[in-house]
Scaffold this motif. Structure first.
Motif, PDB file in Angstrom:
ATOM      1  N   ASP A   1       1.778   7.127  -2.300  1.00 20.37           N
ATOM      2  CA  ASP A   1       0.712   7.898  -2.900  1.00 20.37           C
ATOM      3  C   ASP A   1      -0.541   7.088  -3.530  1.00 20.37           C
ATOM      4  N   TYR A   2      -1.633   8.357  -3.707  1.00 16.20           N
ATOM      5  CA  TYR A   2      -3.289   7.621  -4.141  1.00 16.20           C
ATOM      6  C   TYR A   2      -2.267   6.938  -5.226  1.00 16.20           C
ATOM      7  N   ALA A   3      -2.097   5.149  -5.233  1.00 17.16           N
ATOM      8  CA  ALA A   3      -1.608   4.390  -6.567  1.00 17.16           C
ATOM      9  C   ALA A   3      -3.335   3.681  -7.444  1.00 17.16           C
TER      10      ALA A   3
ATOM     11  N   ASN B   1      -6.845   2.944  -1.147  1.00 19.36           N
ATOM     12  CA  ASN B   1      -6.014   2.893  -0.640  1.00 19.36           C
ATOM     13  C   ASN B   1      -5.118   0.839  -0.444  1.00 19.36           C
TER      14      ASN B   1
ATOM     15  N   VAL C   1       0.778  -1.033   0.311  1.00 18.59           N
ATOM     16  CA  VAL C   1      -0.167   0.267  -0.098  1.00 18.59           C
ATOM     17  C   VAL C   1       0.888   1.186   0.288  1.00 18.59           C
ATOM     18  N   PRO C   2       1.111   1.624  -1.653  1.00 20.38           N
ATOM     19  CA  PRO C   2       2.236   2.416  -1.435  1.00 20.38           C
ATOM     20  C   PRO C   2       1.406   4.161  -0.144  1.00 20.38           C
TER      21      PRO C   2
END
Lengths: 393, 307
Positions: free
Chosen positions: B84-86, B144, B81-82
């Protein structure tokens, strides 16, 4: 179903929801085609009315051959180009379309004229319109027959009450059309030039949304997330390629509809599509592949959206300028015409012109479409190499 | 669950390695807080663990699979879960989840069930058909995380999952992480919020300059060696007279508005308090027993986590 298919579906959905991209990809080229086709119509027509030059090489140097040259010089649509060039240089100029015809008067012109044998050889440039070539050929025949009747055996035949055999006289001139097939290259009308030209431009413009979406995915970690799901770079490229390929084909259909129906409805010429639907599909597929591959390469090459927008925009405009989109190739000096082959848009545009203008078939566009496919392969390989290098694998 | 041994990694065209001889063991089912200042090597380590970066020196095993030789197996056990909003902002929550489920090779029959499962865990059931770019920051963070849960990972790597969101969403996410961990998922959690890590994690590892400085149970590390100090926050800096007076009876280190006073056999807690009272030191807070995570971190790295 392989995963790239779902990736492609997602990509298609993203583009369909991007109004700016849709305007860029569909409305912009439509407007360009309408504006340029209608605005430049008279300019193209005037160009089609220019005088056509030819070389005449008098190897006989006799009174009859001089008379032939004089009669050919009588006012008309054709103009003899005076030159000190050698025969080979003249042949080269005709082969490259710089001068449209070469007339070579046989050293034994007087004898052959009297015997109604081949007294003159005509070589026709590959880029000339067939009706114009036939007109010129007819003019040469007319002059030759006139000379034959005035100075060859004609007077004796007539004295003896014998008729002139037209078939025999046909042998006075040997004509060699340098183009393949039954039609030469022609100067396009405004719509014939502008529809494929701006279509190529629009197709290459997919590289803008394609590269910016890919960079956004890289920036926001979506690509990294996909990599952690063991989604390979090759499938990612394929998943990107397919939807934009489909969008390109939609552009082709729309632009052709504009050329065939909308431009004539607004007073312009109607676009004639030619007879080869297979050729049209092949050319469109090759051009699209080249455009999308170019976008993928740029997307892998640059690091930011700003770089992608500038690079794809500038590169597309430069390729269009070189490739005869903005200035038709036939108006360029020979050096620029030769140089223009560095632009893939030239390959695409010439391929379409082969189909629309010269009645070409699949066989006639193999070189152009092959060049575009080769360009695509190069771009895809480079994109894949850069992508793998970025990932460290 | 994770066994990292002597892992060394350098980015191309750099001289100093980003990771240098890292050793890290994470037990199955644990919740590890990975701490380190910016540039310490946390993201590089997470990137290697989830197969984004290839390493050449050392070994990494995840759920029994060697990351070099069995990368696909290892990746199947992991979800990242990075920070940033990936995901794709112009798609809906459902479209995003279904897309990533496809990318996780889930069967069509499984997808709806998994989407229902992860949206229930993250509280997104009511938002399934909303376009993501219209969601609040907190809901985007939940999405996310939901995407990371689609493959029911054995190991969940969370990189700053609560950055920039309101307290309500933060509490919700932390609760969700606890629940996921209780269900058996091993979690590695990085954050700049010390209080989050302190409240959430059983174990911590502190990483700096590409090395693991310490790893162990949070409770043990916080207690270790801190029974012999009294931390006193003061309202005003000491005068020279107060300083001289304290030095006659106490051994202490002075920082702005804070004294760290040694307690020993000769001077107990009571003696310290009496000495402070005698010198009329204005006290705002007294702390004894354990240090907090911030102090522990400072002790090991010599700089604040937010530096």
């Amino acid at each position: 179903m392989p995963r790239f298919w779902y990736f492609a579906k997602k990509e298609f959905r993203l583009v369909m929801r991007d109004r700016h991209a849709l305007l860029l990809l569909f409305l912009m080229p439509t407007l360009f085609i309408l504006i340029m086709s209608l605005a430049l119509q008279s300019g193209f027509e005037s160009h089609r009315q220019v005088r056509i030059e030819y070389f005449l090489v008098d190897q006989a140097g006799s009174a009859s051959s001089t008379e032939l040259a004089r009669r050919m010089d009588e006012p008309g649509a054709f103009e003899r180009k005076q030159s000190d060039a050698t025969l080979e240089q003249m042949r080269e100029a005709v082969g490259q379309d710089r001068v449209k015809f070469l007339l070579i008067v046989d050293p034994d012109f007087d004898v052959k004229l009297a015997d109604a044998e081949r007294a003159v050889r005509l070589e026709v440039a590959p880029g000339i319109e067939l009706p114009i070539a036939m007109l010129f050929e007819a003019r040469v025949r007319q002059v030759l027959i006139g000379l034959y009747l005035d100075e060859g055996l004609g007077p004796f035949l007539e004295e003896g009450g014998l008729a002139v055999d037209q078939e025999t006289l046909a042998g006075l001139l040997e004509a060699d059309f340098l183009f393949e097939g039954d039609a030469g290259r022609q100067i396009p009308t405004s719509v014939q030039q502008n529809v494929p030209a701006w279509l190529m431009f629009a197709m290459f413009f997919v590289s803008v949304p394609l590269s910016t979406t890919l960079i956004s995915e890289r920036d926001n970690g979506t690509l990294a997330r996909l990599q952690t799901m063991s989604f390979p770079a090759s499938q990612l490229l394929l998943g990107k390629l397919l939807p934009y390929f489909a969008i390109n084909l939609c552009q082709v259909v729309l632009m052709l509809i504009v050329g065939v129906y909308l431009v004539p409805a607004l007073g312009g010429d109607r676009l004639v599509l030619g007879d080869s639907w297979g050729g049209l599909v092949m050319m469109s597929a090759a051009a699209s592949l080249a455009a999308v591959s170019f976008g993928l390469f740029i997307a892998q090459l640059v690091r930011t959206n700003e770089q992608a927008t500038i690079l794809t925009g500038v590169a597309t405009i430069i390729m269009a300028a070189i490739g005869g989109v903005m200035v038709p190739r036939f108006l360029m000096p020979q050096m620029m015409q030769d140089f223009s082959w560095v632009s893939p848009m030239t390959w695409g545009l010439e391929g379409y012109l082969d189909l629309f203008l010269r009645g070409g078939s699949v066989r006639d566009i193999l070189t152009e479409s092959g060049g575009l496919v080769g360009f695509s392969c190069l771009m895809l390989v480079l994109a894949l190499v850069i992508s793998r290098r970025r990932a460290g694998y | 669950m994770i066994s990292v041994d002597n892992l060394t990694f350098s980015y191309p065209r750099t001289t100093a390695p980003a990771l240098s001889g890292i050793r890290l063991n994470v037990a199955r089912g644990s919740l590890l807080g990975l701490l380190g200042p910016n540039g310490a090597g946390k993201t590089t380590l997470l990137s290697i663990l989830c197969g984004l970066l290839a390493y050449r020196h050392g070994s990494v095993r995840i759920a029994g699979a060697d990351l070099t030789r069995q990368r696909a197996d290892a990746q199947a056990a992991i979800a990242l879960v990075p920070q940033d909003y990936a995901f794709y902002p112009t798609l809906s929550v459902r479209e995003n989840l279904r897309f990533f489920a496809r990318m996780q090779r889930l069967d069509a029959a499984e997808i709806d069930a998994r989407v229902a499962e992860v949206t229930a865990t993250t509280g997104l059931v009511e938002r399934l058909d909303e376009r993501v770019d219209r969601l609040s920051g907190g809901l985007k963070r939940r999405l996310n995380m939901a995407i990371g849960l689609l493959n029911r990972p054995q190991l969940l790597l969370l990189d700053e999952p609560t950055v920039g969101i309101d307290p309500h969403s933060r509490r919700f996410i932390l609760e969700a992480i606890r629940a996921i961990n209780r269900a058996g998922t091993t979690v590695i959690y990085t954050s700049h919020y010390m209080e989050e890590v302190e409240s959430l994690c059983d174990d911590i590892a502190i990483i700096d300059a590409g090395k693991v400085l310490v790893q162990g149970s949070l409770e043990t590390l916080l207690r270790a060696g801190e029974q012999s100090r009294l931390i006193v926050d003061i309202r005003a800096a000491l005068t020279q007279e107060q300083r001289d007076g304290l030095e006659r009876t106490l051994r202490f280190a002075e920082q702005p508005h804070c004294l760290s006073i040694e307690i020993n056999a000769a001077v107990g807690i009571l003696g310290v308090l009496q000495a402070l009272d005698r010198q009329r030191v204005q006290i705002s807070r007294i702390q004894y027993g354990t240090r907090n995570l911030e102090e522990l971190f400072l002790n090991f790295t010599n700089h604040s986590l937010r530096d």
